[in-house]
Design an enzyme around this catalytic site. Sequence first.
Site, PDB file in Angstrom:
ATOM      1  N   SER A  61       0.795  -1.242   0.000  1.00  0.00           N
ATOM      2  CA  SER A  61       0.000   0.000   0.000  1.00  0.00           C
ATOM      3  C   SER A  61       0.822   1.284   0.000  1.00  0.00           C
ATOM      4  O   SER A  61       0.265   2.354  -0.245  1.00  0.00           O
ATOM      5  CB  SER A  61      -0.905   0.022   1.230  1.00  0.00           C
ATOM      6  OG  SER A  61      -2.204  -0.316   0.866  1.00  0.00           O
ATOM      7  N   LYS A  64       0.627   3.510  -2.862  1.00  0.00           N
ATOM      8  CA  LYS A  64      -0.509   4.449  -3.027  1.00  0.00           C
ATOM      9  C   LYS A  64      -0.035   5.900  -2.912  1.00  0.00           C
ATOM     10  O   LYS A  64      -0.635   6.812  -3.477  1.00  0.00           O
ATOM     11  CB  LYS A  64      -1.605   4.139  -1.996  1.00  0.00           C
ATOM     12  CG  LYS A  64      -2.274   2.771  -2.257  1.00  0.00           C
ATOM     13  CD  LYS A  64      -3.287   2.415  -1.193  1.00  0.00           C
ATOM     14  CE  LYS A  64      -4.147   1.216  -1.555  1.00  0.00           C
ATOM     15  NZ  LYS A  64      -3.834  -0.042  -0.944  1.00  0.00           N
ATOM     16  N   TYR A 186      -2.683  -1.497 -10.529  1.00  0.00           N
ATOM     17  CA  TYR A 186      -2.694  -1.368  -9.067  1.00  0.00           C
ATOM     18  C   TYR A 186      -1.850  -2.477  -8.408  1.00  0.00           C
ATOM     19  O   TYR A 186      -1.006  -2.207  -7.548  1.00  0.00           O
ATOM     20  CB  TYR A 186      -4.156  -1.398  -8.574  1.00  0.00           C
ATOM     21  CG  TYR A 186      -4.289  -1.582  -7.085  1.00  0.00           C
ATOM     22  CD1 TYR A 186      -4.082  -0.526  -6.213  1.00  0.00           C
ATOM     23  CD2 TYR A 186      -4.600  -2.833  -6.542  1.00  0.00           C
ATOM     24  CE1 TYR A 186      -4.182  -0.707  -4.841  1.00  0.00           C
ATOM     25  CE2 TYR A 186      -4.697  -3.025  -5.179  1.00  0.00           C
ATOM     26  CZ  TYR A 186      -4.485  -1.960  -4.332  1.00  0.00           C
ATOM     27  OH  TYR A 186      -4.563  -2.144  -2.983  1.00  0.00           O
ATOM     28  N   TYR A 238      -4.024   2.936   7.909  1.00  0.00           N
ATOM     29  CA  TYR A 238      -5.291   2.200   7.912  1.00  0.00           C
ATOM     30  C   TYR A 238      -6.254   2.795   8.947  1.00  0.00           C
ATOM     31  O   TYR A 238      -6.221   3.998   9.197  1.00  0.00           O
ATOM     32  CB  TYR A 238      -5.051   0.697   8.162  1.00  0.00           C
ATOM     33  CG  TYR A 238      -4.101   0.086   7.161  1.00  0.00           C
ATOM     34  CD1 TYR A 238      -4.413   0.061   5.803  1.00  0.00           C
ATOM     35  CD2 TYR A 238      -2.888  -0.463   7.550  1.00  0.00           C
ATOM     36  CE1 TYR A 238      -3.550  -0.503   4.875  1.00  0.00           C
ATOM     37  CE2 TYR A 238      -2.016  -1.036   6.621  1.00  0.00           C
ATOM     38  CZ  TYR A 238      -2.354  -1.039   5.285  1.00  0.00           C
ATOM     39  OH  TYR A 238      -1.505  -1.582   4.374  1.00  0.00           O
ATOM     40  N   VAL A 256       0.964  -3.901   3.785  1.00  0.00           N
ATOM     41  CA  VAL A 256       0.875  -5.221   4.409  1.00  0.00           C
ATOM     42  C   VAL A 256       2.100  -6.111   4.154  1.00  0.00           C
ATOM     43  O   VAL A 256       2.192  -7.203   4.683  1.00  0.00           O
ATOM     44  CB  VAL A 256      -0.428  -5.975   4.022  1.00  0.00           C
ATOM     45  CG1 VAL A 256      -1.655  -5.265   4.554  1.00  0.00           C
ATOM     46  CG2 VAL A 256      -0.515  -6.194   2.532  1.00  0.00           C
TER      47      VAL A 256
HETATM   48  N1  GLU Z   1      -2.014  -5.298  -2.561  1.00  0.00           N
HETATM   49  C1  GLU Z   1      -2.693  -5.249  -1.309  1.00  0.00           C
HETATM   50  C2  GLU Z   1      -4.177  -5.343  -1.498  1.00  0.00           C
HETATM   51  O1  GLU Z   1      -4.709  -4.681  -2.331  1.00  0.00           O
HETATM   52  C3  GLU Z   1      -2.310  -3.976  -0.638  1.00  0.00           C
HETATM   53  C4  GLU Z   1      -2.806  -3.954   0.708  1.00  0.00           C
HETATM   54  C5  GLU Z   1      -2.058  -3.055   1.628  1.00  0.00           C
HETATM   55  O2  GLU Z   1      -0.839  -3.025   1.706  1.00  0.00           O
HETATM   56  O3  GLU Z   1      -2.783  -2.361   2.323  1.00  0.00           O
HETATM   57  O4  GLU Z   1      -4.867  -6.076  -0.853  1.00  0.00           O
END
Ligand code: GLU
Length: 303
Positions: A61, A64, A186, A238, A256
């Site tokens: 994530s 992002k 993504y 989060y 994650v």
């Molecule tokens: N690729 C993971 C997902 O989309 C990223 C999740 C994350 O790191 O929050 O579930």
Amino acid sequence: MREILERALGKGREEVIYGETASYIPELGRVDKNQLGVCIYTSDGKKEAVGDYDVRFTIQSISKVITLAVALERCGFYKVFEKVGMEPSGDAFNSLIKLDLSNNYPYNPMINSGAIAIASYLTPIISFKKMLQITRRLCMDDDITLNTDVYLSEMNHISRNKAIAYLLESKGIIASGSVQESLDFYVRMCSLNVTAESLANFGLVLARGGIHPETGEQLLEEDVVQVVKTIMLTCGMYDGSGEFAVHVGVPSKSGVGGGILSVADKKMGIGIFGPSLDAKGNSIAGRSILRTLSKELNLHIFA
Ligand code: GLU
């Protein structure tokens, strides 16, 4: 500084047993949860790193942050925030409840729904190859590559993100017919292999308002960096973002894969790798390390 880092690492290590690696992507579940590393890169050019700071892991994530920054530069503020909000969601990163029931738009760009929407804005105008080049530049790390095993593992367990993407399509947030392409973009971005050191480098670029600490080149526009750091502070950890902001007070984004990117504004970039996660998906030892560093180095934004 080194002593402080060692101490923070030691304290963080005590937390590792209370967490688990992410299991919903099988390839991430196979990672050794005892690994732990931290790197700090300060604005006066000093770098310190301890533990597993050079071990490669997937950015997840934290990507992002990069896609948001690139989208703000290429598509503009209005387009990015026309259909994606700027508010913390208070829900898990991959939740689709509010998106369907109470809010027609993704809450923010740091959760999956917001990031997939933003991916759909970028796919028509920028290739993954170019995004990889940008990521390498921002992280000052030419060895960043796609982790094919994680990418494939994630593509094979994509149902939830697919559900989010189709919901976004049904609401007209992403263009019809662009679901597959947006998801692929993504997931590729999530599957880039970085180190705690690459994250510290990127953190320092953000701490310096987008300026490369060694060449002085403006890598990202200053106003874009300001937006990105603000959203990291409010939404980057989060549904633990509020508590983290109170205790640590440093704009951060976790993934994650166990990474945390932190930006002590004007002072330093911090990168962490600790794949043992708490229930919300944040590195459990990483959280502890940042709490210690914030206190000992006086990094809290309101200190
Ligand atoms: N690729 C993971 C997902 O989309 C990223 C999740 C994350 O790191 O929050 O579930």
